[in-house]
Write a protein that holds these residues in place. Structure first.
Motif, PDB file in Angstrom:
ATOM      1  N   TRP A   1       0.845  -1.255   0.027  1.00  0.00           N
ATOM      2  CA  TRP A   1      -0.064   0.117   0.069  1.00  0.00           C
ATOM      3  C   TRP A   1       0.878   1.286   0.153  1.00  0.00           C
ATOM      4  O   TRP A   1       0.658   2.326  -0.789  1.00  0.00           O
TER       5      TRP A   1
ATOM      6  N   GLU B   1       2.362   1.664  -3.226  1.00  0.00           N
ATOM      7  CA  GLU B   1       1.358   1.976  -4.360  1.00  0.00           C
ATOM      8  C   GLU B   1       0.910   3.680  -4.328  1.00  0.00           C
ATOM      9  O   GLU B   1       0.983   4.353  -5.038  1.00  0.00           O
TER      10      GLU B   1
ATOM     11  N   ASN C   1       1.893   6.579  -7.136  1.00  0.00           N
ATOM     12  CA  ASN C   1       0.663   7.680  -7.327  1.00  0.00           C
ATOM     13  C   ASN C   1       0.859   9.112  -6.668  1.00  0.00           C
ATOM     14  O   ASN C   1      -0.043   9.880  -6.777  1.00  0.00           O
TER      15      ASN C   1
ATOM     16  N   ILE D   1      -4.323  -3.682  -1.763  1.00  0.00           N
ATOM     17  CA  ILE D   1      -4.268  -5.094  -2.381  1.00  0.00           C
ATOM     18  C   ILE D   1      -4.760  -6.297  -1.649  1.00  0.00           C
ATOM     19  O   ILE D   1      -4.402  -6.256  -0.335  1.00  0.00           O
TER      20      ILE D   1
ATOM     21  N   LYS E   1      -0.926  -6.262  -8.890  1.00  0.00           N
ATOM     22  CA  LYS E   1      -1.201  -5.230  -9.547  1.00  0.00           C
ATOM     23  C   LYS E   1      -0.074  -4.750  -9.956  1.00  0.00           C
ATOM     24  O   LYS E   1       1.142  -4.781  -9.956  1.00  0.00           O
TER      25      LYS E   1
ATOM     26  N   LEU F   1       2.485  -1.911 -11.695  1.00  0.00           N
ATOM     27  CA  LEU F   1       2.988  -0.574 -11.306  1.00  0.00           C
ATOM     28  C   LEU F   1       4.139  -0.245 -12.132  1.00  0.00           C
ATOM     29  O   LEU F   1       5.100  -1.124 -12.671  1.00  0.00           O
TER      30      LEU F   1
END
Length: 182
Positions: free
Chosen positions: A149, A152, A156, A173, A179, A181
């Protein structure tokens, strides 16, 4: 990728380092990862891409997840302590319910817990190292909900800090989920 369902998830107990009890994947967790490996294998084939390397936390549930993925995809696995779950301090091995209250009401360093900024610093250090060493390679990172997390939100450009809303973590997640990236 987050590790599959582990004993700690079923018991609803937090588990960081040192691991407070044996915490392997459950049978459901193993199946979850086998399905994720098949899914990723098909995605890579469809996109004519390869996976060059897997890095994982050295905690038992992530090691087991990475080893299943590595075997299924014929990819080397390396372990790195910077990918460990957040250090829960004195709360390590206690009920998730107790921890959730602390996340919402008190500062990050409560009970000796590692701060968001400390997790971010070690994750950034890891990413900078592998980016320099493996530029242009496709790498699967196997870690934990909070660590992924933080990665991520950093990727972002979301600022991680004391005022961070815990509902963002709830959107993190899922177990066995992959995922991408960039």
């Amino acid at each position: 990728m987050r590790h599959g369902e582990a004993v700690s998830n079923v018991r609803q107990v937090v588990s960081s380092w040192p691991e407070p009890f044996e915490n392997p994947l459950t049978e459901v967790g193993v199946k979850m990862i086998e399905e994720s490996a098949d899914f990723l294998k098909h995605i890579l084939l469809d996109q004519k891409r390869t996976l060059d390397l897997i890095f994982a936390s050295d905690l038992s549930r992530t090691k087991q997840t990475a080893e299943i993925m590595g075997e299924a995809l014929n990819v080397q696995v390396k372990f790195d302590t910077r990918l460990r779950e957040i250090d829960f301090g004195f709360k390590n091995g206690t009920s998730i319910k107790d921890l959730d209250i602390k996340f919402k009401r008190e500062a990050d360093d409560i009970n000796g817990r590692e701060s968001y900024e400390e997790v971010l610093a070690r994750v950034k250090d890891f990413i900078i190292d592998i980016d320099a060493q493996y530029q242009g390679k496709n790498i699967l990172i196997v870690s934990h909900k909070f660590t992924l997390w933080v990665l991520e939100v950093w990727a972002n450009n979301i600022i991680v800090g004391e005022d961070m809303k815990t509902d963002l973590l709830d959107q993190g997640i899922g177990k066995g989920q992959i995922k991408e990236l960039n």
